[in-house]
Write a protein that holds these residues in place. Sequence first.
Motif, PDB file in Angstrom:
ATOM      1  N   VAL A  24       0.873  -1.178   0.000  1.00 47.98           N
ATOM      2  CA  VAL A  24       0.108   0.179  -0.034  1.00 47.98           C
ATOM      3  C   VAL A  24       0.860   1.283   0.145  1.00 47.98           C
ATOM      4  CG1 VAL A  24      -1.586   1.318   1.201  1.00 47.98           C
ATOM      5  CG2 VAL A  24      -2.082  -1.098   1.214  1.00 47.98           C
ATOM      6  N   CYS A  25       2.090   1.265   0.940  1.00 52.20           N
ATOM      7  CA  CYS A  25       2.911   2.353   0.774  1.00 52.20           C
ATOM      8  C   CYS A  25       3.280   2.555  -0.355  1.00 52.20           C
ATOM      9  CB  CYS A  25       3.648   2.338   1.885  1.00 52.20           C
ATOM     10  SG  CYS A  25       2.882   2.596   3.626  1.00 52.20           S
ATOM     11  N   VAL A  26       4.095   1.629  -1.036  1.00 55.96           N
ATOM     12  CA  VAL A  26       4.636   1.813  -2.308  1.00 55.96           C
ATOM     13  C   VAL A  26       3.681   2.135  -3.404  1.00 55.96           C
ATOM     14  CG1 VAL A  26       5.967   0.418  -4.234  1.00 55.96           C
ATOM     15  CG2 VAL A  26       6.683   0.226  -1.942  1.00 55.96           C
ATOM     16  N   ALA A  27       2.386   1.516  -3.463  1.00 58.39           N
ATOM     17  CA  ALA A  27       1.302   2.214  -4.320  1.00 58.39           C
ATOM     18  C   ALA A  27       0.937   3.535  -4.126  1.00 58.39           C
ATOM     19  CB  ALA A  27       0.106   1.297  -4.439  1.00 58.39           C
ATOM     20  N   PHE A  28       1.014   3.984  -3.070  1.00 57.39           N
ATOM     21  CA  PHE A  28       0.589   5.218  -2.544  1.00 57.39           C
ATOM     22  C   PHE A  28       1.754   6.459  -3.070  1.00 57.39           C
ATOM     23  CE2 PHE A  28       0.877   9.122  -0.125  1.00 57.39           C
ATOM     24  CZ  PHE A  28      -0.476   9.730  -0.119  1.00 57.39           C
ATOM     25  N   VAL A  29       3.038   5.953  -2.960  1.00 57.34           N
ATOM     26  CA  VAL A  29       4.242   6.912  -3.445  1.00 57.34           C
ATOM     27  C   VAL A  29       4.218   6.660  -5.019  1.00 57.34           C
ATOM     28  CG1 VAL A  29       6.583   6.998  -3.542  1.00 57.34           C
ATOM     29  CG2 VAL A  29       5.543   6.407  -1.609  1.00 57.34           C
ATOM     30  N   ALA A  31       1.535   6.595  -6.958  1.00 59.09           N
ATOM     31  CA  ALA A  31       0.450   7.285  -7.386  1.00 59.09           C
ATOM     32  C   ALA A  31       0.461   8.773  -7.003  1.00 59.09           C
ATOM     33  CB  ALA A  31      -0.751   6.666  -6.632  1.00 59.09           C
ATOM     34  N   PHE A  32       1.273   9.120  -6.034  1.00 59.48           N
ATOM     35  CA  PHE A  32       1.281  10.373  -5.422  1.00 59.48           C
ATOM     36  C   PHE A  32       2.640  10.808  -5.493  1.00 59.48           C
ATOM     37  CE2 PHE A  32      -2.668   8.914  -3.951  1.00 59.48           C
ATOM     38  CZ  PHE A  32      -3.794   9.625  -4.726  1.00 59.48           C
ATOM     39  N   PRO A  33       3.578  10.953  -6.511  1.00 60.56           N
ATOM     40  CA  PRO A  33       5.115  11.320  -6.484  1.00 60.56           C
ATOM     41  C   PRO A  33       5.464  12.568  -5.391  1.00 60.56           C
ATOM     42  CG  PRO A  33       4.606  10.597  -8.598  1.00 60.56           C
ATOM     43  CD  PRO A  33       3.264  10.807  -7.927  1.00 60.56           C
ATOM     44  N   PRO A  34       4.578  13.659  -5.676  1.00 56.74           N
ATOM     45  CA  PRO A  34       4.983  14.864  -4.816  1.00 56.74           C
ATOM     46  C   PRO A  34       5.049  14.647  -3.168  1.00 56.74           C
ATOM     47  CG  PRO A  34       3.453  15.229  -6.503  1.00 56.74           C
ATOM     48  CD  PRO A  34       3.307  13.802  -6.553  1.00 56.74           C
ATOM     49  N   MET A  35       4.346  13.781  -2.804  1.00 50.88           N
ATOM     50  CA  MET A  35       4.005  13.550  -1.359  1.00 50.88           C
ATOM     51  C   MET A  35       5.098  12.225  -0.934  1.00 50.88           C
ATOM     52  SD  MET A  35      -0.168  13.514  -1.334  1.00 50.88           S
ATOM     53  CE  MET A  35       0.032  13.788   0.515  1.00 50.88           C
ATOM     54  N   ASP A  49      18.143   3.024  -0.949  1.00 49.71           N
ATOM     55  CA  ASP A  49      18.046   3.224  -2.356  1.00 49.71           C
ATOM     56  C   ASP A  49      16.489   2.969  -2.688  1.00 49.71           C
ATOM     57  OD1 ASP A  49      18.540   3.747  -4.950  1.00 49.71           O
ATOM     58  OD2 ASP A  49      19.000   1.714  -5.403  1.00 49.71           O
ATOM     59  N   TRP A  50      15.844   3.903  -3.592  1.00 52.43           N
ATOM     60  CA  TRP A  50      14.336   3.958  -3.902  1.00 52.43           C
ATOM     61  C   TRP A  50      14.116   3.366  -5.269  1.00 52.43           C
ATOM     62  CZ3 TRP A  50      10.325   3.433  -1.755  1.00 52.43           C
ATOM     63  CH2 TRP A  50       8.953   3.652  -2.270  1.00 52.43           C
ATOM     64  N   LEU A  51      12.931   3.342  -5.702  1.00 48.56           N
ATOM     65  CA  LEU A  51      12.644   2.629  -7.078  1.00 48.56           C
ATOM     66  C   LEU A  51      13.180   3.604  -8.024  1.00 48.56           C
ATOM     67  CD1 LEU A  51       9.126   1.443  -6.111  1.00 48.56           C
ATOM     68  CD2 LEU A  51      11.170  -0.233  -6.412  1.00 48.56           C
TER      69      LEU A  51
END
Length: 52
Positions: A24-29, A31-35, A49-51
């Motif tokens: 859920v956290c990865v999907a949220f990030v 879906a909403f990159p500015p946040m 390291d991030w995606l």
Amino acid sequence: MNDRISLDTVGHGSSLLLAATFVVCVAFVLAFPPMAMYQTWLGLLPGFDWLR
């Protein structure tokens, strides 16, 4: 009557909860990159390291 809590059940349940929360956290990030908070994690976790 068995009043004990099964360690297997607790382990599987908590693992499923953590995996679902991560998804859920990865999907949220995504879906909403500015946040996204990955800039914060970069400062707090050395070697993080991030995606990309």
